[in-house]
Structure formats: C-alpha cells, structure tokens
Motif scaffolding. Sequence first.
Motif, short mmCIF file in Angstrom:
data_model
loop_
_atom_site.label_atom_id
_atom_site.label_comp_id
_atom_site.label_asym_id
_atom_site.label_seq_id
_atom_site.Cartn_x
_atom_site.Cartn_y
_atom_site.Cartn_z
N LEU A 89 0.80 -1.24 -0.05
CA LEU A 89 0.09 0.27 -0.15
C LEU A 89 0.93 1.29 0.14
O LEU A 89 1.96 1.32 0.49
CB LEU A 89 -0.83 0.13 1.24
N GLY A 90 0.28 2.18 -0.43
CA GLY A 90 0.95 3.50 -0.32
C GLY A 90 0.26 4.52 0.54
O GLY A 90 -0.97 4.67 0.45
N PHE A 91 0.97 4.61 1.67
CA PHE A 91 0.30 5.40 2.72
C PHE A 91 1.49 6.40 3.11
O PHE A 91 1.36 6.91 4.16
CB PHE A 91 0.02 4.63 3.86
N ASN A 92 2.19 7.13 2.11
CA ASN A 92 3.25 8.09 2.53
C ASN A 92 2.97 9.19 1.63
O ASN A 92 4.08 9.77 1.30
CB ASN A 92 4.94 7.55 2.61
N ALA A 93 1.57 9.45 1.56
CA ALA A 93 1.41 10.73 0.58
C ALA A 93 1.82 11.92 1.15
O ALA A 93 2.49 12.78 0.45
CB ALA A 93 -0.19 10.94 0.62
N GLU A 94 1.98 12.16 2.47
CA GLU A 94 2.73 13.32 3.10
C GLU A 94 3.96 13.49 2.86
O GLU A 94 4.46 14.55 2.53
CB GLU A 94 2.23 13.48 4.48
N ALA A 95 4.77 12.39 2.63
CA ALA A 95 6.18 12.47 2.27
C ALA A 95 6.43 12.95 1.05
O ALA A 95 7.18 13.61 0.47
CB ALA A 95 6.82 11.14 2.39
N HIS A 96 5.60 12.46 -0.11
CA HIS A 96 5.62 12.95 -1.37
C HIS A 96 5.28 14.30 -1.47
O HIS A 96 5.96 15.14 -2.44
CB HIS A 96 4.65 12.17 -2.22
N LEU A 97 4.36 14.85 -0.91
CA LEU A 97 3.71 16.32 -0.86
C LEU A 97 4.79 17.13 -0.22
O LEU A 97 5.02 18.25 -0.78
CB LEU A 97 2.39 16.34 -0.07
N LYS A 98 5.49 16.70 0.85
CA LYS A 98 6.61 17.54 1.47
C LYS A 98 7.77 17.75 0.33
O LYS A 98 8.47 18.62 0.32
CB LYS A 98 7.17 16.86 2.73
N SER A 99 8.00 16.50 -0.48
CA SER A 99 9.20 16.58 -1.54
C SER A 99 8.58 17.70 -2.51
O SER A 99 9.61 18.22 -2.90
CB SER A 99 9.16 15.16 -1.92
N VAL A 100 7.34 17.56 -3.13
CA VAL A 100 7.00 18.46 -4.06
C VAL A 100 7.17 19.86 -3.41
O VAL A 100 7.49 20.97 -4.22
CB VAL A 100 5.46 18.07 -4.29
N LEU A 101 6.58 20.20 -2.14
CA LEU A 101 6.75 21.56 -1.71
C LEU A 101 8.16 22.05 -1.54
O LEU A 101 8.60 23.16 -1.88
CB LEU A 101 6.06 21.58 -0.25
N GLY A 102 8.79 21.33 -1.02
CA GLY A 102 10.07 21.73 -0.70
C GLY A 102 11.31 21.55 -1.78
O GLY A 102 12.44 22.21 -1.56
N GLY A 103 11.03 20.72 -2.80
CA GLY A 103 11.75 20.68 -3.91
C GLY A 103 12.61 19.48 -4.04
O GLY A 103 12.99 19.02 -2.77
N ILE A 104 13.30 19.18 -5.14
CA ILE A 104 14.27 18.10 -4.84
C ILE A 104 15.49 18.36 -5.49
O ILE A 104 16.57 17.28 -5.80
CB ILE A 104 13.64 16.74 -5.88
N GLN A 105 15.89 19.59 -5.87
CA GLN A 105 17.29 19.62 -6.37
C GLN A 105 17.67 21.21 -6.14
O GLN A 105 17.05 22.02 -5.65
CB GLN A 105 17.12 19.52 -8.02
N CYS A 106 19.01 21.23 -6.16
CA CYS A 106 19.64 22.72 -6.12
C CYS A 106 20.76 22.64 -7.13
O CYS A 106 21.24 21.66 -7.74
CB CYS A 106 19.87 23.07 -4.85
N ILE A 107 21.02 24.14 -7.42
CA ILE A 107 22.26 24.29 -8.53
C ILE A 107 22.87 25.46 -7.64
O ILE A 107 22.64 26.36 -7.36
CB ILE A 107 21.60 24.61 -9.76
N PHE A 108 24.36 25.08 -8.03
CA PHE A 108 25.30 26.19 -7.73
C PHE A 108 26.31 26.35 -8.66
O PHE A 108 26.66 25.47 -9.39
CB PHE A 108 25.89 25.82 -6.33
N PRO A 109 26.72 27.66 -8.79
CA PRO A 109 27.91 28.14 -9.52
C PRO A 109 29.29 27.64 -9.19
O PRO A 109 29.34 27.25 -7.77
CB PRO A 109 27.96 29.46 -9.91
N ILE A 110 30.26 27.27 -9.77
CA ILE A 110 31.57 26.79 -9.46
C ILE A 110 32.49 27.79 -10.20
O ILE A 110 32.44 28.25 -11.26
CB ILE A 110 31.90 25.49 -9.91
N GLU A 111 33.32 28.61 -9.35
CA GLU A 111 34.23 29.34 -9.76
C GLU A 111 35.50 29.03 -9.18
O GLU A 111 35.73 28.92 -7.97
CB GLU A 111 33.95 30.93 -9.14
N ASN A 112 36.66 28.87 -9.94
CA ASN A 112 38.06 28.48 -9.71
C ASN A 112 38.18 27.29 -8.76
O ASN A 112 38.42 27.05 -7.74
CB ASN A 112 38.73 29.73 -8.86
N GLY A 113 37.30 26.43 -9.14
CA GLY A 113 37.41 25.20 -8.50
C GLY A 113 36.55 24.88 -7.26
O GLY A 113 36.49 23.72 -6.62
#
Lengths: 145, 283
Positions: A89-113
């Motif tokens: 059974l799927g009964f972790n809907a709240e976990a999925h919804l938190k993931s949607v709300l909070g996001g699943i990725q981030c991106i940062f620039p790299i400068e001089n390594g």
Amino acid sequence: MIIKLERLKVRSSKSEEAIDITGRVEEVVQKSGVRNGFVNVLTAHTSSGLLVTEGIPCLEEDILTHFARVFPEDADYHHHRYLDYDGRLGFNAEAHLKSVLGGIQCIFPIENGSIVKGSRQTIYFMEYDGPLERTCFVQVLGEER
Amino acid sequence: MIDFHTHPVLIQELADKYPDYRRMAREVFQIGNNFQPLEVFLLQMDVAGIECAVLLPIDCARVRGLAVSSNEQVAELCARSPRFIGFASVDPLKEGAAQELERAAKSLGLKGLKLDPALQDFPPDHPKAFSVYEAAAALKMPLVIHTGMSWAPGTALEPGHPLKLEKAVRQFPGLNFVFAHFAWPWVWEAVAMALKYPNVYLDTSCLYYDSPREFFQFVFARQIPTTLLERSLRGKLVFGSNYPRVEIKNMVRALRSLSLTEGCLKKILLGNAKMLLGITDDH
C-alpha cells in the motif's frame, strides 16, 4: 569541458531528518577537475527532498515541523491504497507532498574550482520517510582546470 | 517490543550474495521497493520502538520456482544480529518436510514455523500438512500461518479461511497457531477461534486498503469492538507489521491509535510474543 556524475549514498536514521551534505557536494566538485561551471544536486527519491537554507538546528526543526503541519500524516489522501506495481500500500502521501513543496534539487555555480554560495547556505538532503539508504545525484559541468 | 511478522526480502547483503534473491523479491514476493542494507532494517525497528523481529521465510519453491528467503538465509541474518528471531518454512507436500523442519530447528536454531497455504498452494487440512503440524508441536515451535486474503497473483482465497484450520487446531492442542493478518476479511471467524481455542492466536498484520491507522480504526473499532481486544483477546494477540510491505513504525502507530490500555498494549506488543517464543524474563 567536463561532465561528471556522482551518486552519493545518504543514510537516514529517523522518520524525518535534515542531513547536511554540503561538505560531500564540495568534495565532488573539488575532485571533478572543473574550474568554472555548475553543480546540480538532485535526490533520486520522490519521498525525499533537497533544500538550501541556513545550517542551524532550529531551522531544521522548523522546516520539518511546519511541513508536517501542512501535510499531516492522517489527512485524507488518495494515495492511501494498494499499489499493485509495488506489491504494497501507498500510505506516505505526506512524504511525497513535502518533497513537492520543498523541492528535489539545487544548483550552484563553480568558480576557480569551488562552489560559490552564500556564507550561510547549507545543502540539505531532506528525509521525509526514513530511515532508509538514499541516493543523491551530483552532476558537475564546466571547463577543465 | 517484538514484531512477530516480518519478511527479510529486501536485504542488500543477501541480494549481493545470492543470485536468485532479487528475482525472488520482484517476481515471487512481488515487492518493488529498493534493496536496503541490513542496518536499515534495524533502524526501521529502532524508530518503531521494536527490540526484536521475527523473520519469516516461505518455502513456495515447488509452485513459484523460488522460496521467499530460505531457512539458511534466515539463520544467516540471525547470526548477524541478536535482535532477529528466525522461523523456518517447509513445503508440507514435499517428501521429508517434517524431517526438514526438525533439521531447521536443531541445526539452524530456528524457533518457529511459517506456512502460507495460498502461496505454497496446499490445503491447510491436507493430511501431509498434519504431519508438519505434528512435527512443529513436538519441537514446541509456534506456527505463524497465513490466513485471510493474499494479494499474491495466482493464489486462491479459500485456503486463507481460518475455519480451514479448525480440524488441525483441535487435533494439535499442543501447537500454538498464530493466524496472520487477523484472517481479514474473515475477522469474526478468526475471533471466534481465538476465543474458543486456547492454542489460537492472532497477529495484527492486516492492512488491505487505506492507511494503517484508517484500516485499524475500521477493523478494530467498527468491524469488531475495541473492547473485544481489550477485555477478551488481550492474551491472544501479537503485534505483527508484515514489513517490508508496510513500515513497522506505521503499524505500531496504528495500533497505538486504538483506545487500548497500556496494560493491553504491553501484552500485544511484548508479553504474548514472549510467551509464544518461550522467552523468560531472565533472557
């Protein structure tokens, strides 16, 4: 041009947990050989997330507490049913919804390594349905040193 | 607290070691979740407040091609952690099943017997099954037997009816039967047997729709009155989660959402299991 993908294993030990992975992401960037470019961090799981915020315990607690207030465990979710493709059974809907709300990725620039980020910015792997061993994708892209 | 109903089918270390283990999980047990390090199993127990878990294999190789974990694999996991209590499974229709059970008890140190008439495709009132019940009784092994609905494709509902076990229950009063999954949907038949027969116990691992909490509220508060558990069956219930089909923490939480006294919960979560397993307080 370098394009490098690393898979980080992150093991949570609680049902819900904010795990600081900033140092591990910086390590991947340093080992990548990229001088200037970008790093993208992405969780592989739909009941977990990636967040960037100030790295202090009170905020970690606030995020988890208020996400739980928005998506309580016992609310009326359509996801609470038998999922034949998963054999359970799927009964972790709240976990999925938190993931949607909070996001699943981030991106940062790299400068001089090195990653360029604000002094208070911390990269968190967000566990919403642990404890589990999870995977984060860290992809580094940019010009060679 | 003891979880009387778990299946070690998603253990990363076993998947790496045994070539057929992944196929068993996907095609026979039919679970789609990721394999996880053994330590995660223990962490899942920790967050649920569970000290020990009973590991249940199912010898369904004759009909399904592979067993759902072998007795040896269960024994291997028990050797890795004292928090696991291993049960054995044998195929009652296979020659020498009773002897195999004896070997599992004496050589592998397994503490009980697990059978699933639907998945193993045998009638629970088959004469050959009675030989296995007899062996389990002689070895003082409790029997966890699947009752109620089985999700497994290709299985019939009928072998899961608890009244199919009445003859065996009456013939082997020295064998403790634990009817898994509360025999849902035949809840009243299971309750009647647990009330009537001293050697019939029920486990709480029932979850067929909705969330664990919603399902428990329906079965244990509306389908039957909660007072029945509190007053008449408090000595006949053991907590079982059916992990990893459901996380242990969710089933503990569902049980605790019922209006049961701490005394009753203590028996369901610990005391009755200890009695069935022969665990005394000095162990």
